[in-house]
Scaffold this motif. Structure first.
Motif, mmCIF file in Angstrom:
data_model
loop_
_atom_site.group_PDB
_atom_site.id
_atom_site.type_symbol
_atom_site.label_atom_id
_atom_site.label_comp_id
_atom_site.label_asym_id
_atom_site.label_seq_id
_atom_site.Cartn_x
_atom_site.Cartn_y
_atom_site.Cartn_z
ATOM 1 N N ASN A 130 -7.333 -34.514 -21.952
ATOM 2 C CA ASN A 130 -8.316 -33.388 -20.120
ATOM 3 C C ASN A 130 -7.458 -32.090 -20.218
ATOM 4 O OD1 ASN A 130 -10.342 -33.468 -19.428
ATOM 5 N ND2 ASN A 130 -9.354 -35.044 -17.255
ATOM 6 N N ARG A 131 -6.510 -31.010 -21.359
ATOM 7 C CA ARG A 131 -6.560 -29.971 -20.045
ATOM 8 C C ARG A 131 -7.049 -28.853 -21.469
ATOM 9 N NH1 ARG A 131 -2.458 -30.993 -16.477
ATOM 10 N NH2 ARG A 131 -1.580 -33.629 -16.244
ATOM 11 N N THR A 132 -6.792 -27.565 -20.509
ATOM 12 C CA THR A 132 -6.993 -26.623 -21.450
ATOM 13 C C THR A 132 -5.597 -25.991 -22.905
ATOM 14 O OG1 THR A 132 -8.482 -25.372 -19.811
ATOM 15 C CG2 THR A 132 -7.227 -23.952 -21.758
ATOM 16 N N VAL A 133 -6.632 -26.366 -24.157
ATOM 17 C CA VAL A 133 -5.373 -26.050 -24.525
ATOM 18 C C VAL A 133 -5.215 -24.517 -25.910
ATOM 19 C CG1 VAL A 133 -4.514 -26.643 -27.229
ATOM 20 C CG2 VAL A 133 -4.923 -28.442 -25.423
ATOM 21 N N VAL A 134 -4.412 -23.861 -25.851
ATOM 22 C CA VAL A 134 -4.505 -22.410 -27.109
ATOM 23 C C VAL A 134 -3.312 -23.097 -27.988
ATOM 24 C CG1 VAL A 134 -4.220 -20.214 -26.524
ATOM 25 C CG2 VAL A 134 -4.635 -21.275 -24.399
ATOM 26 N N TRP A 135 -4.501 -22.974 -29.421
ATOM 27 C CA TRP A 135 -4.395 -23.190 -30.291
ATOM 28 C C TRP A 135 -4.466 -22.194 -31.329
ATOM 29 C CZ3 TRP A 135 -7.360 -25.737 -34.049
ATOM 30 C CH2 TRP A 135 -8.502 -25.829 -33.913
ATOM 31 N N ASP A 136 -4.645 -22.165 -32.893
ATOM 32 C CA ASP A 136 -4.845 -21.216 -33.755
ATOM 33 C C ASP A 136 -4.067 -19.904 -33.420
ATOM 34 O OD1 ASP A 136 -5.759 -20.886 -35.957
ATOM 35 O OD2 ASP A 136 -7.835 -20.411 -35.308
ATOM 36 N N PHE A 137 -2.730 -19.739 -33.542
ATOM 37 C CA PHE A 137 -2.194 -18.708 -32.962
ATOM 38 C C PHE A 137 -2.212 -17.053 -34.528
ATOM 39 C CE2 PHE A 137 -0.654 -21.029 -29.245
ATOM 40 C CZ PHE A 137 -0.768 -20.713 -28.655
ATOM 41 N N ARG A 138 -2.380 -17.940 -35.388
ATOM 42 C CA ARG A 138 -1.969 -17.349 -36.869
ATOM 43 C C ARG A 138 -3.105 -16.523 -37.599
ATOM 44 N NH1 ARG A 138 3.265 -18.237 -37.952
ATOM 45 N NH2 ARG A 138 4.163 -19.786 -36.847
ATOM 46 N N SER A 139 -4.646 -17.332 -37.189
ATOM 47 C CA SER A 139 -5.526 -16.617 -37.743
ATOM 48 C C SER A 139 -6.140 -15.193 -37.813
ATOM 49 C CB SER A 139 -7.157 -18.162 -37.743
ATOM 50 O OG SER A 139 -6.652 -19.322 -38.646
ATOM 51 N N ALA A 140 -6.397 -15.028 -37.007
ATOM 52 C CA ALA A 140 -7.162 -13.219 -36.582
ATOM 53 C C ALA A 140 -5.656 -12.947 -36.930
ATOM 54 C CB ALA A 140 -6.845 -13.800 -35.058
ATOM 55 N N ASP A 141 -4.755 -12.932 -36.237
ATOM 56 C CA ASP A 141 -3.138 -11.601 -37.347
ATOM 57 C C ASP A 141 -3.576 -11.893 -38.413
ATOM 58 O OD1 ASP A 141 -0.008 -10.498 -36.927
ATOM 59 O OD2 ASP A 141 -0.594 -12.028 -38.860
ATOM 60 N N MET A 142 -3.573 -12.594 -39.297
ATOM 61 C CA MET A 142 -3.752 -12.792 -40.830
ATOM 62 C C MET A 142 -5.086 -12.076 -41.655
ATOM 63 S SD MET A 142 -2.285 -16.093 -42.230
ATOM 64 C CE MET A 142 -1.150 -15.724 -43.735
ATOM 65 N N GLU A 143 -6.560 -12.441 -40.792
ATOM 66 C CA GLU A 143 -7.606 -11.927 -40.904
ATOM 67 C C GLU A 143 -6.835 -9.980 -40.268
ATOM 68 O OE1 GLU A 143 -10.436 -13.741 -38.203
ATOM 69 O OE2 GLU A 143 -9.998 -15.339 -39.374
ATOM 70 N N ALA A 144 -6.569 -9.817 -40.092
ATOM 71 C CA ALA A 144 -6.745 -8.228 -39.403
ATOM 72 C C ALA A 144 -4.982 -8.157 -41.102
ATOM 73 C CB ALA A 144 -5.395 -7.751 -37.640
ATOM 74 N N GLY A 145 -4.699 -8.096 -41.458
ATOM 75 C CA GLY A 145 -3.743 -8.390 -42.475
ATOM 76 C C GLY A 145 -1.795 -8.356 -42.210
ATOM 77 N N GLY A 146 -1.782 -8.602 -41.321
ATOM 78 C CA GLY A 146 -0.550 -9.294 -40.953
ATOM 79 C C GLY A 146 -0.486 -10.641 -42.104
ATOM 80 N N GLU A 147 1.143 -10.985 -42.131
ATOM 81 C CA GLU A 147 1.780 -12.491 -42.879
ATOM 82 C C GLU A 147 1.611 -13.836 -41.713
ATOM 83 O OE1 GLU A 147 4.783 -12.053 -44.564
ATOM 84 O OE2 GLU A 147 4.366 -10.162 -46.097
ATOM 85 N N GLY A 148 0.948 -13.333 -40.129
ATOM 86 C CA GLY A 148 0.805 -14.322 -39.657
ATOM 87 C C GLY A 148 2.054 -15.421 -38.730
ATOM 88 N N ALA A 149 3.196 -14.671 -39.199
ATOM 89 C CA ALA A 149 4.309 -14.884 -39.114
ATOM 90 C C ALA A 149 5.796 -13.395 -39.089
ATOM 91 C CB ALA A 149 4.927 -16.158 -39.725
ATOM 92 N N PRO A 150 6.392 -13.481 -38.147
ATOM 93 C CA PRO A 150 6.684 -15.081 -37.137
ATOM 94 C C PRO A 150 6.205 -14.560 -35.510
ATOM 95 C CG PRO A 150 8.265 -13.240 -37.497
ATOM 96 C CD PRO A 150 8.229 -12.870 -38.333
#
Length: 375
Positions: A130-150
């Protein structure tokens, strides 16, 4: 500048030994205060389905029939144990976080193929807590040509400012895979050109852990004791699989098992010699990483479980020209730093600020990643 809020970050690394949870007071740019943190270890039998998925993840992409049932159980295991970690930490404090940064559990990471896989449904966790959760941090970066890490480098920038660093500093995280962030704290922001260079250096603890498990029935080389008693078999490191990766210019990232072939090169060695040689391989990779940095760092600050390996720390100190110290030397908590990073990134996501940049993941332009799920 925005007022800081309390955020709670969660992290379960590739070693899958537990969930770290940490509270941080931040506006996503500066650190106002560090809150308490706690590690909730996994017990035998807690992750039976997740262990099955991680062992043979290709069988579950895509999954159907019995594999789909196992995958659903694995997803449930991740959510339940992360929720338990949050509940435990909040029971010990009066702090009420406005957001939870949830990394999920990495099963596989294949940046060369343009995908990464973290188990854990943030929307389900938001409903459970019952709290706001921020998640899926890597997908947008990979869609922009990044490696998603670190993903921790933007937090490293804030830490460098927080400790008052006046010259470039390197944060070295030794987990299953080791990664480094070179920070120039004189730059105006983490996304500014030349502020950050971050990349995976090579194997961290994973190879030594796998070696000790297979040869000694131990989950790790505790404090580097086996390696300290062994001899580095340098001839086993010539022509190893790391060479091509080390020569590649960053940003670059790895999967935990990308160097597993190096284990076969240890065949015939004693437990101690194999541990020493694999530890030396990890150190060699860090030393090679230094050549990619814009300038030598003034010091190396080490976090992650590897900072407790006395042999690895001694080898690093002997091999690098600059001081090598655990992050505790500057008043930071090396156990909770990655969990704190996701608390920090969660606030940046809520504010629409970038969490990655060309110098950290190779994305085309700074990316504000992450999804927000309300309860």
């Amino acid at each position: 500048m925005s007022e800081p809020i309390w955020s709670l970050g969660l992290m379960s690394g590739t070693s899958m030994d537990g969930v770290d949870a940490a509270l941080l007071l931040t506006n996503g740019e500066e650190i106002a205060a560090f809150g308490p943190g706690a590690e909730t270890g996994y017990r035998p039998g807690d992750l039976t389905a997740l262990a099955e998925v991680a062992k043979d993840w290709r069988r579950f992409r895509p999954a159907s029939g019995m594999a789909a049932e196992v995958l659903a159980r694995a997803e449930r295991e991740v959510i339940v144990h992360h929720a338990a970690a949050v509940t435990r930490l909040l029971a010990e404090t009066k702090i009420a976080p406005e957001a939870i940064g949830f990394h999920g559990q990495t099963v596989a990471h294949a940046p060369d193929e343009g995908w990464t896989w973290q188990l854990g449904d943030g929307a389900a966790l938001a409903r459970m807590l019952n709290r706001t959760v921020v998640w899926d941090f890597r997908s947008a970066d990979m869609e922009a040509g990044g490696e998603g890490a670190p993903l921790a480098p933007f937090y490293h920038f804030a830490l460098a400012r927080h400790i008052g660093a006046a010259a470039p500093v390197a944060f070295l995280n030794i987990g299953g895979v080791a990664n480094v962030t070179w920070v120039d704290p004189s730059k105006p922001s983490p996304e500014a050109e030349g502020a950050l260079l971050a990349f995976d250096t090579g194997p961290g603890n994973a190879l030594v852990n796998d070696w000790m498990q297979a040869r000694a029935g131990a989950p790790m080389d505790r404090n580097g004791e086996a390696a300290a008693a062994g001899r580095v078999a340098r001839e086993r490191l010539s022509g190893n699989a790391a060479a091509a990766f080390l020569a590649r210019k960053p940003p670059k990232s790895l999967d935990r098992n990308d160097f597993s072939a190096a284990l076969h090169a240890m065949d015939g060695l004693s437990v101690e010699d194999g541990a020493a040689t694999l530890t030396a391989l990890a150190v060699d990779c860090v030393v090679a990483a230094r050549a990619h940095m814009p300038s030598p760092p003034s010091r190396w600050l080490v976090c992650g479980g590897g900072r407790r390996n006395g042999t690895a720390m001694r080898m690093l100190g002997e091999a690098l020209a600059e001081p090598v110290e655990p992050v505790e030397a500057v008043g930071l908590d090396g156990d909770m730093l990655e969990a704190q990073a996701f608390a920090f990134l969660a606030v940046r996501t809520l504010r629409g600020l970038p969490n990655s940049a060309p110098g950290t993941t190779g994305c085309a332009a700074p990316v504000a990643g992450g999804r927000v799920s309300a309860p």
